[in-house]
Design a protein around this motif. Structure first.
Motif, PDB file in Angstrom:
ATOM      1  N   ILE A 247      10.453   4.500   6.020  1.00 28.27           N
ATOM      2  CA  ILE A 247       9.047   4.833   6.279  1.00 28.27           C
ATOM      3  C   ILE A 247       9.018   5.994   7.260  1.00 28.27           C
ATOM      4  N   LYS A 248       8.709   7.165   6.764  1.00 25.36           N
ATOM      5  CA  LYS A 248       8.742   8.373   7.589  1.00 25.36           C
ATOM      6  C   LYS A 248       7.353   8.721   8.113  1.00 25.36           C
ATOM      7  N   THR A 249       7.328   9.218   9.342  1.00 26.39           N
ATOM      8  CA  THR A 249       6.086   9.701   9.937  1.00 26.39           C
ATOM      9  C   THR A 249       5.910  11.175   9.597  1.00 26.39           C
ATOM     10  N   VAL A 250       4.776  11.515   9.031  1.00 27.85           N
ATOM     11  CA  VAL A 250       4.443  12.911   8.756  1.00 27.85           C
ATOM     12  C   VAL A 250       3.409  13.307   9.805  1.00 27.85           C
ATOM     13  N   ARG A 251       3.873  14.049  10.794  1.00 28.32           N
ATOM     14  CA  ARG A 251       3.043  14.339  11.956  1.00 28.32           C
ATOM     15  C   ARG A 251       1.680  14.908  11.569  1.00 28.32           C
ATOM     16  N   GLY A 252       0.659  14.324  12.137  1.00 29.77           N
ATOM     17  CA  GLY A 252      -0.698  14.796  11.907  1.00 29.77           C
ATOM     18  C   GLY A 252      -1.295  14.372  10.577  1.00 29.77           C
ATOM     19  N   GLN A 253      -0.502  13.663   9.743  1.00 30.47           N
ATOM     20  CA  GLN A 253      -1.001  13.284   8.421  1.00 30.47           C
ATOM     21  C   GLN A 253      -0.979  11.780   8.186  1.00 30.47           C
ATOM     22  N   GLY A 254       0.168  11.146   8.422  1.00 32.27           N
ATOM     23  CA  GLY A 254       0.252   9.714   8.160  1.00 32.27           C
ATOM     24  C   GLY A 254       1.676   9.265   7.950  1.00 32.27           C
ATOM     25  N   TYR A 255       1.870   8.369   6.976  1.00 35.80           N
ATOM     26  CA  TYR A 255       3.190   7.779   6.746  1.00 35.80           C
ATOM     27  C   TYR A 255       3.564   7.860   5.274  1.00 35.80           C
ATOM     28  N   GLN A 256       4.869   7.969   5.023  1.00 33.61           N
ATOM     29  CA  GLN A 256       5.372   8.121   3.666  1.00 33.61           C
ATOM     30  C   GLN A 256       6.511   7.146   3.428  1.00 33.61           C
ATOM     31  N   LEU A 257       6.409   6.354   2.343  1.00 36.48           N
ATOM     32  CA  LEU A 257       7.492   5.458   1.954  1.00 36.48           C
ATOM     33  C   LEU A 257       8.435   6.214   1.047  1.00 36.48           C
ATOM     34  N   CYS A 258       9.716   6.179   1.382  1.00 37.40           N
ATOM     35  CA  CYS A 258      10.740   6.870   0.588  1.00 37.40           C
ATOM     36  C   CYS A 258      11.594   5.832  -0.142  1.00 37.40           C
ATOM     37  N   ARG A 259      12.156   6.220  -1.243  1.00 40.68           N
ATOM     38  CA  ARG A 259      13.048   5.336  -1.975  1.00 40.68           C
ATOM     39  C   ARG A 259      14.333   5.093  -1.183  1.00 40.68           C
ATOM     40  N   VAL A 260      14.821   3.855  -1.276  1.00 41.36           N
ATOM     41  CA  VAL A 260      16.093   3.522  -0.644  1.00 41.36           C
ATOM     42  C   VAL A 260      17.185   3.632  -1.682  1.00 41.36           C
ATOM     43  N   ALA A 261      18.246   4.346  -1.366  1.00 46.53           N
ATOM     44  CA  ALA A 261      19.329   4.528  -2.339  1.00 46.53           C
ATOM     45  C   ALA A 261      19.934   3.191  -2.734  1.00 46.53           C
TER      46      ALA A 261
ATOM     47  N   LEU B  52       0.831  -1.206   0.000  1.00 46.07           N
ATOM     48  CA  LEU B  52       0.000   0.000   0.000  1.00 46.07           C
ATOM     49  C   LEU B  52       0.863   1.253   0.000  1.00 46.07           C
ATOM     50  N   LEU B  53       1.882   1.275   0.857  1.00 43.42           N
ATOM     51  CA  LEU B  53       2.773   2.432   0.913  1.00 43.42           C
ATOM     52  C   LEU B  53       3.544   2.586  -0.398  1.00 43.42           C
ATOM     53  N   ALA B  54       3.950   1.454  -0.986  1.00 43.96           N
ATOM     54  CA  ALA B  54       4.718   1.492  -2.233  1.00 43.96           C
ATOM     55  C   ALA B  54       3.887   2.028  -3.396  1.00 43.96           C
ATOM     56  N   ALA B  55       2.574   1.784  -3.341  1.00 40.16           N
ATOM     57  CA  ALA B  55       1.686   2.288  -4.399  1.00 40.16           C
ATOM     58  C   ALA B  55       1.583   3.805  -4.366  1.00 40.16           C
ATOM     59  N   HIS B  56       1.998   4.406  -3.232  1.00 32.49           N
ATOM     60  CA  HIS B  56       1.949   5.861  -3.089  1.00 32.49           C
ATOM     61  C   HIS B  56       3.330   6.393  -2.709  1.00 32.49           C
ATOM     62  N   VAL B  57       4.382   5.753  -3.232  1.00 35.60           N
ATOM     63  CA  VAL B  57       5.734   6.120  -2.844  1.00 35.60           C
ATOM     64  C   VAL B  57       5.973   7.613  -3.039  1.00 35.60           C
ATOM     65  N   GLY B  58       6.566   8.238  -2.035  1.00 39.84           N
ATOM     66  CA  GLY B  58       6.833   9.669  -2.087  1.00 39.84           C
ATOM     67  C   GLY B  58       5.674  10.529  -1.635  1.00 39.84           C
ATOM     68  N   HIS B  59       4.523   9.898  -1.377  1.00 34.72           N
ATOM     69  CA  HIS B  59       3.343  10.630  -0.943  1.00 34.72           C
ATOM     70  C   HIS B  59       2.879  10.098   0.419  1.00 34.72           C
ATOM     71  N   VAL B  60       2.193  10.933   1.151  1.00 39.20           N
ATOM     72  CA  VAL B  60       1.721  10.549   2.478  1.00 39.20           C
ATOM     73  C   VAL B  60       0.456   9.698   2.355  1.00 39.20           C
ATOM     74  N   VAL B  61       0.444   8.588   3.076  1.00 41.55           N
ATOM     75  CA  VAL B  61      -0.751   7.743   3.175  1.00 41.55           C
ATOM     76  C   VAL B  61      -1.297   7.928   4.587  1.00 41.55           C
ATOM     77  N   SER B  62      -2.523   8.392   4.687  1.00 46.36           N
ATOM     78  CA  SER B  62      -3.099   8.698   5.992  1.00 46.36           C
ATOM     79  C   SER B  62      -3.415   7.432   6.772  1.00 46.36           C
ATOM     80  N   ARG B  63      -3.547   7.573   8.073  1.00 45.32           N
ATOM     81  CA  ARG B  63      -3.945   6.442   8.906  1.00 45.32           C
ATOM     82  C   ARG B  63      -5.319   5.923   8.501  1.00 45.32           C
ATOM     83  N   ASP B  64      -6.195   6.833   8.090  1.00 49.94           N
ATOM     84  CA  ASP B  64      -7.529   6.417   7.673  1.00 49.94           C
ATOM     85  C   ASP B  64      -7.455   5.570   6.403  1.00 49.94           C
ATOM     86  N   GLU B  65      -6.598   5.965   5.450  1.00 49.59           N
ATOM     87  CA  GLU B  65      -6.434   5.172   4.229  1.00 49.59           C
ATOM     88  C   GLU B  65      -5.893   3.793   4.557  1.00 49.59           C
TER      89      GLU B  65
END
Length: 236
Positions: free
Chosen positions: A221-235, A170-183
């Protein structure tokens, strides 16, 4: 894959409760096999491979946690744990061992039915996706094989449970974007995030550990406070 009459194995040593749950589910066209002993449960689960397993924590012979640990690798269906009231330890441990969701005993029948249906929809959806999309998702040194349902980082295999893999996908399908806890809650549990349930955060924490992502300074996997989580690319 979900069948016309999904098969559920219910592992519960309270015979009266087991009968009540079985009778209720059978009215909704589920096929239910009941088991009252933790030791006997393992062979039955692996032999029958039901669509869903409802597993009590406290069992004679061996605990539900031990059963979960023993079957998770070879059992392909979903696991719903029944935990004691407000017992965070049981809930966290169950998720750590590969359970896909949990309910608190004694759960209202309608809520139990809702959780079961959500898990079966999720299992059917992701099984279909794995068959229809055999390609790989490569995000730097992170490789996700959607057909084999395998994950590698720097070409090293990462062992994930079904629910952990689905969360990563799910996170990979939105890589670079925040996925909310509700999503996340809607996708993996089938209902809205209520702002209080901490199971989403626990799942993220567990996934980070699997991926060796430092929980204090995560880079994957970064936490975006108040929004959700974001998967970042690994070098690479």
């Amino acid at each position: 894959m979900q069948t016309a009459h999904p098969h559920i194995v219910l592992v519960e040593d309270d015979h009266q409760l087991a009968e009540l749950i079985r009778d209720f589910l059978e009215t909704y066209d589920f096929q239910v096999t009941t088991v009252a002993d933790g030791l006997a449960a393992v062979d039955i689960i692996l032999q029958l491979q039901p669509d869903l397993l409802i597993l009590d924590v406290m069992l004679p012979g061996q605990s539900g946690m031990d059963v979960c640990r023993q079957v998770r690798t070879d059992y392909r269906g979903m696991i719903l744990m029944q935990t004691a009231l407000d017992d965070d330890i049981d809930q966290v441990m169950g998720l750590e061992l590969g359970a896909d969701d949990y309910v608190v005993k004694q759960v209202q029948p309608r809520l139990l039915l809702s959780r079961i249906r959500a898990l079966l929809r999720r299992h059917e959806r992701h099984s279909a996706e794995a068959t229809a999309n055999p390609h790989q998702i490569k995000l730097g040194s992170l490789l996700i094989d959607t057909q084999l349902r395998q994950v590698r980082i720097n070409n090293q295999p990462v062992k994930l449970t079904t629910s952990e893999f689905e969360l990563l996908l799910l996170l990979a399908a939105h890589v670079g974007h925040v996925v909310s806890r509700d999503e996340i809650a809607q996708s993996i549990r089938g209902f809205e995030y209520d702002g209080l349930d901490r199971s989403i955060d626990r799942r993220i924490s567990r996934l980070r550990r699997r991926l060796d992502d430092d929980p204090n300074e995560p880079t994957l996997i970064k936490t975006v406070r108040g929004q959700g989580y974001q998967l970042c690319r690994v070098a690479d």
